[in-house]
Design a protein around this motif. Structure first.
Motif, short mmCIF file in Angstrom:
data_model
loop_
_atom_site.label_atom_id
_atom_site.label_comp_id
_atom_site.label_asym_id
_atom_site.label_seq_id
_atom_site.Cartn_x
_atom_site.Cartn_y
_atom_site.Cartn_z
N MET A 1 0.81 -1.19 0.00
CA MET A 1 0.00 0.00 0.00
C MET A 1 0.86 1.26 0.00
N GLY A 2 2.00 1.24 0.68
CA GLY A 2 2.89 2.38 0.77
C GLY A 2 3.50 2.73 -0.59
N ARG A 3 3.82 1.69 -1.38
CA ARG A 3 4.41 1.93 -2.69
C ARG A 3 3.40 2.57 -3.64
N VAL A 4 2.16 2.14 -3.55
CA VAL A 4 1.11 2.69 -4.40
C VAL A 4 0.89 4.17 -4.05
N THR A 5 0.86 4.47 -2.77
CA THR A 5 0.69 5.85 -2.33
C THR A 5 1.86 6.71 -2.78
N ALA A 6 3.06 6.17 -2.68
CA ALA A 6 4.25 6.90 -3.12
C ALA A 6 4.22 7.13 -4.62
N ALA A 7 3.80 6.14 -5.37
CA ALA A 7 3.71 6.28 -6.84
C ALA A 7 2.66 7.33 -7.22
N ILE A 8 1.55 7.32 -6.52
CA ILE A 8 0.51 8.32 -6.79
C ILE A 8 1.02 9.72 -6.44
N ALA A 9 1.72 9.83 -5.33
CA ALA A 9 2.27 11.13 -4.92
C ALA A 9 3.28 11.65 -5.95
N VAL A 10 4.13 10.77 -6.45
CA VAL A 10 5.11 11.16 -7.47
C VAL A 10 4.38 11.57 -8.74
N GLY A 11 3.33 10.86 -9.11
CA GLY A 11 2.54 11.20 -10.29
C GLY A 11 1.90 12.57 -10.16
N VAL A 12 1.35 12.86 -8.99
CA VAL A 12 0.73 14.17 -8.75
C VAL A 12 1.78 15.27 -8.82
N LEU A 13 2.94 15.05 -8.25
CA LEU A 13 4.02 16.04 -8.30
C LEU A 13 4.48 16.30 -9.73
N CYS A 14 4.59 15.24 -10.52
CA CYS A 14 5.00 15.40 -11.92
C CYS A 14 3.94 16.16 -12.71
N ALA A 15 2.67 15.85 -12.48
CA ALA A 15 1.59 16.55 -13.18
C ALA A 15 1.57 18.02 -12.80
N THR A 16 1.78 18.31 -11.53
CA THR A 16 1.82 19.69 -11.07
C THR A 16 3.01 20.43 -11.68
N ALA A 17 4.14 19.75 -11.82
CA ALA A 17 5.32 20.37 -12.42
C ALA A 17 5.09 20.71 -13.88
N LEU A 18 4.21 19.98 -14.55
CA LEU A 18 3.94 20.25 -15.96
C LEU A 18 2.86 21.30 -16.17
N VAL A 19 1.73 21.17 -15.48
CA VAL A 19 0.59 22.02 -15.75
C VAL A 19 0.18 22.91 -14.58
N GLY A 20 0.94 22.94 -13.54
CA GLY A 20 0.59 23.75 -12.37
C GLY A 20 0.83 25.23 -12.62
N PRO A 21 0.52 26.06 -11.64
CA PRO A 21 0.66 27.52 -11.82
C PRO A 21 2.11 27.97 -12.03
N THR A 22 3.07 27.17 -11.60
CA THR A 22 4.47 27.49 -11.83
C THR A 22 5.16 26.41 -12.65
N GLY A 23 4.40 25.66 -13.39
CA GLY A 23 4.94 24.55 -14.17
C GLY A 23 5.52 24.98 -15.50
N VAL A 24 5.90 23.97 -16.26
CA VAL A 24 6.53 24.20 -17.56
C VAL A 24 5.57 24.93 -18.51
N ARG A 25 4.33 24.56 -18.49
CA ARG A 25 3.35 25.18 -19.37
C ARG A 25 3.17 26.68 -19.03
N ALA A 26 3.07 26.99 -17.77
CA ALA A 26 2.94 28.39 -17.36
C ALA A 26 4.21 29.16 -17.70
N TRP A 27 5.36 28.52 -17.62
CA TRP A 27 6.62 29.17 -17.94
C TRP A 27 6.67 29.54 -19.42
N SER A 28 6.21 28.64 -20.29
CA SER A 28 6.22 28.95 -21.72
C SER A 28 5.21 30.07 -22.03
N ASP A 29 4.08 30.07 -21.35
CA ASP A 29 3.11 31.16 -21.53
C ASP A 29 3.71 32.50 -21.07
N SER A 30 4.44 32.47 -19.97
CA SER A 30 5.09 33.69 -19.47
C SER A 30 6.16 34.17 -20.43
#
Length: 89
Positions: A1-30
């Motif tokens: 169960m711990g590995r699944v939670t860790a994998a989900i947490a890493v997935g959420v962090l990666c998604a946030t890094a791409l499309v979040g308010p300070t992510g790669v997408r926002a950087w290209s828009d800026s």
């Protein structure tokens, strides 16, 4: 169960890094917005320089006679007696 939670947490962090308010997408828009603003700034600086030159030519202590004559003729609709007026229409 711990590995699944860790994998989900890493997935959420990666998604946030791409499309979040300070992510790669926002950087290209800026970056794109910055380029637009720099082009607008260059245009405004050119306009400011043009106006500053015009003000310098109209300095009361040393006015450019050609510019003063042009402005008088255009704004007051006057001409010298020996001038011929040709309408553009």
């Amino acid at each position: 169960m711990g590995r699944v939670t860790a994998a989900i947490a890493v997935g959420v962090l990666c998604a946030t890094a791409l499309v979040g308010p300070t992510g790669v997408r926002a950087w290209s828009d800026s970056t794109q917005l910055l380029e637009q603003r720099e082009a607008e700034l260059a245009q405004l600086r050119a306009e400011r320089d043009r106006v500053a030159n015009r003000v310098q030519l109209l300095d009361p202590n040393n006015a450019d006679p050609d510019l003063v004559g042009e402005l008088l003729r255009r704004n007051l609709n006057v001409a010298h007696p020996d001038e011929v007026v040709i309408p553009r229409d």
